[in-house]
Design an enzyme around this catalytic site. Sequence first.
Site, PDB file in Angstrom:
ATOM      1  CE  LYS A  63      22.831  11.879  43.388  1.00 15.18           C
ATOM      2  NZ  LYS A  63      21.811  11.396  44.445  1.00 15.18           N
TER       3      LYS A  63
ATOM      4  CE  LYS B 214      42.480  38.443  33.464  1.00 19.43           C
ATOM      5  NZ  LYS B 214      41.160  37.740  33.825  1.00 19.43           N
TER       6      LYS B 214
ATOM      7  CG  PHE C  12      33.498  43.853  35.961  1.00 17.94           C
ATOM      8  CD1 PHE C  12      33.140  43.854  34.345  1.00 17.94           C
ATOM      9  CD2 PHE C  12      32.694  44.451  36.832  1.00 17.94           C
ATOM     10  CE1 PHE C  12      32.146  44.781  34.299  1.00 17.94           C
ATOM     11  CE2 PHE C  12      31.799  45.260  36.639  1.00 17.94           C
ATOM     12  CZ  PHE C  12      31.291  45.361  35.199  1.00 17.94           C
TER      13      PHE C  12
ATOM     14  CE  LYS D  52      42.153  40.096  38.726  1.00 19.25           C
ATOM     15  NZ  LYS D  52      41.114  40.029  39.670  1.00 19.25           N
TER      16      LYS D  52
ATOM     17  CG  ASP E  10      39.602  31.798  37.982  1.00 21.36           C
ATOM     18  OD1 ASP E  10      39.358  32.421  36.682  1.00 21.36           O
ATOM     19  OD2 ASP E  10      39.672  32.592  38.879  1.00 21.36           O
TER      20      ASP E  10
ATOM     21  CG  ASN F  79      30.229  32.524  40.329  1.00 21.80           C
ATOM     22  OD1 ASN F  79      29.256  33.391  40.026  1.00 21.80           O
ATOM     23  ND2 ASN F  79      31.115  31.733  39.224  1.00 21.80           N
TER      24      ASN F  79
HETATM   25  N1  CTP Z   1      37.657  36.307  33.297  1.00 21.56           N
HETATM   26  C1  CTP Z   1      37.657  35.546  32.162  1.00 21.56           C
HETATM   27  N2  CTP Z   1      38.040  34.366  31.920  1.00 21.56           N
HETATM   28  C2  CTP Z   1      38.281  33.729  33.222  1.00 21.56           C
HETATM   29  C3  CTP Z   1      38.339  34.386  34.600  1.00 21.56           C
HETATM   30  C4  CTP Z   1      37.954  35.716  34.375  1.00 21.56           C
HETATM   31  O1  CTP Z   1      37.265  36.093  31.054  1.00 21.56           O
HETATM   32  N3  CTP Z   1      38.579  32.312  33.175  1.00 21.56           N
HETATM   33  C5  CTP Z   1      37.395  37.663  33.248  1.00 21.56           C
HETATM   34  C6  CTP Z   1      36.106  38.258  34.326  1.00 21.56           C
HETATM   35  O2  CTP Z   1      35.120  38.151  33.509  1.00 21.56           O
HETATM   36  C7  CTP Z   1      36.632  39.496  34.515  1.00 21.56           C
HETATM   37  C8  CTP Z   1      38.037  39.277  34.702  1.00 21.56           C
HETATM   38  O3  CTP Z   1      38.300  38.503  33.741  1.00 21.56           O
HETATM   39  O4  CTP Z   1      36.116  40.484  33.748  1.00 21.56           O
HETATM   40  C9  CTP Z   1      38.721  39.332  35.966  1.00 21.56           C
HETATM   41  O5  CTP Z   1      38.159  38.381  36.849  1.00 21.56           O
HETATM   42  P1  CTP Z   1      38.464  38.248  38.118  1.00 21.56           P
HETATM   43  O6  CTP Z   1      37.708  36.715  38.591  1.00 21.56           O
HETATM   44  O7  CTP Z   1      38.416  39.484  38.728  1.00 21.56           O
HETATM   45  O8  CTP Z   1      39.865  37.645  38.159  1.00 21.56           O
HETATM   46  P2  CTP Z   1      40.824  36.520  37.589  1.00 21.56           P
HETATM   47  O9  CTP Z   1      41.533  36.975  36.395  1.00 21.56           O
HETATM   48  O10 CTP Z   1      39.907  35.323  37.584  1.00 21.56           O
HETATM   49  O11 CTP Z   1      42.083  36.700  38.525  1.00 21.56           O
HETATM   50  P3  CTP Z   1      41.938  35.977  40.280  1.00 21.56           P
HETATM   51  O12 CTP Z   1      40.841  35.137  40.412  1.00 21.56           O
HETATM   52  O13 CTP Z   1      43.158  35.655  40.595  1.00 21.56           O
HETATM   53  O14 CTP Z   1      41.656  37.401  41.068  1.00 21.56           O
END
Ligand code: CTP
Length: 402
Positions: free
Chosen positions: A288, A339, A321, A335, A278, A209
């Site tokens: 490869k 969480k 975040f 969130k 995710d 990302n």
């Molecule tokens: N985060 C995490 N582990 C993951 C995904 C996210 O610990 N697998 C944490 C990120 O570091 C951030 C928070 O969760 O502090 C929210 O991440 P975000 O990408 O905004 O949201 P998601 O929980 O992944 O949900 P979505 O993608 O559906 O918005």
Amino acid sequence: MNPGIKVVLGVTGGIAAYKGAELARKLMELGLGVQAVMTRNAEKFVTPLTFEALTGSPVIRAGLPEPGDDPMPHISVPRSASLMVIAPATAGIIGKMANGIADDTLSTMLLAADIPVIMAPAMNPAMYANQAVQENIARLKTRGVRFVGPSAGEVACGETGEGKLAPVEDIVSAVKEALNLKTDMDGLNVVVTAGGTREPIDAVRYIGNRSSGKMGVAIASAALRRGATVTLISGAMDVEPPTGVAFTQAMTADEMLNAVGEAFKTADMLIMSAAVGDYHVNGRSGGKVKKKEDWTISLAPNPDILMEMGKRKESQTLVGFAAETERAEEHGLEKLRNKNLDVVVINDVSRKDIGFNSDFNEVTIITKSGAVEKIPKSPKTTIAGKILDTALAVRDGSKPRT
Ligand code: CTP
């Protein structure tokens, strides 16, 4: 070098020069960038290699620059720094600065510098008591130079009196005061995650990302400057980890879960600014994969690290975040609740001028008790300070600090 605050440490010739090395180490521990500058005589007491090893940067030495070096360090170095500290400061350097004499790199730099200067004198007590030295010091004080010490006691030549270099801790305190470094996170163990994870597809490809790591690094630097012990766990970053943090690289979500889980056990605060992927690739190939017409990749969900820490939470303060592109506040609040967070920092990742890869961000910070603070577009360093202010206030509110 540390992206945060830089200090120029001038070391002049005297037995106490070795204490300059201890000072360099203590300043590095505060997360400051340290640029050592040594006079010719200083090098007779301690080698430049000592300072180079401690600060991680080549020492600027007396004499004209070599071809390939910065041709004008006396101008550029103080301009990139926030403070000059001369420790130990001999009667010679004090006299030169008081009288505008510039005859080597350090004295020239002192004349060119437009930043605060701290001097920690060290010399024989009779020299220190000499009217010329006292007048020079008085003159420099009127120009805003701060003096730390000297203290009284037995000096290297066996005589007793005022002339010993002040304790290194006193010089560090003066530096903190001059730089307005806070101590409100003293004794706190803070874990910060930063950057973006990379999930391998095969031996050469990955799903990543756009996270640059700048926000997490700004938070880690700010926590260091406020006295915290900081562990930085990061995926891929475009920036260097600040000096002074305990650094662990964790490229995949699984690796990050393990590293964060371990650090969380002894943490007081976790700030999850990493962009954690995710999903990971189901049944990834070890080699490869050859080029083909279509390629369908199947993805499986990654662990949600923050959610997991929310479950394990005891007394830790949890900051997460929320990267959102629509209905940011509503999703951010979800969130926070789902969480088990204490604070959520919501940012709009659809905007090009802030967020990913930018030095700026614009966020809304919401606490578990519902306090909402909108921070207008500001440098990530400013945002980092606000996040820590809020996390600390929530922490102190729920559990008074002793
Ligand atoms: N985060 C995490 N582990 C993951 C995904 C996210 O610990 N697998 C944490 C990120 O570091 C951030 C928070 O969760 O502090 C929210 O991440 P975000 O990408 O905004 O949201 P998601 O929980 O992944 O949900 P979505 O993608 O559906 O918005």
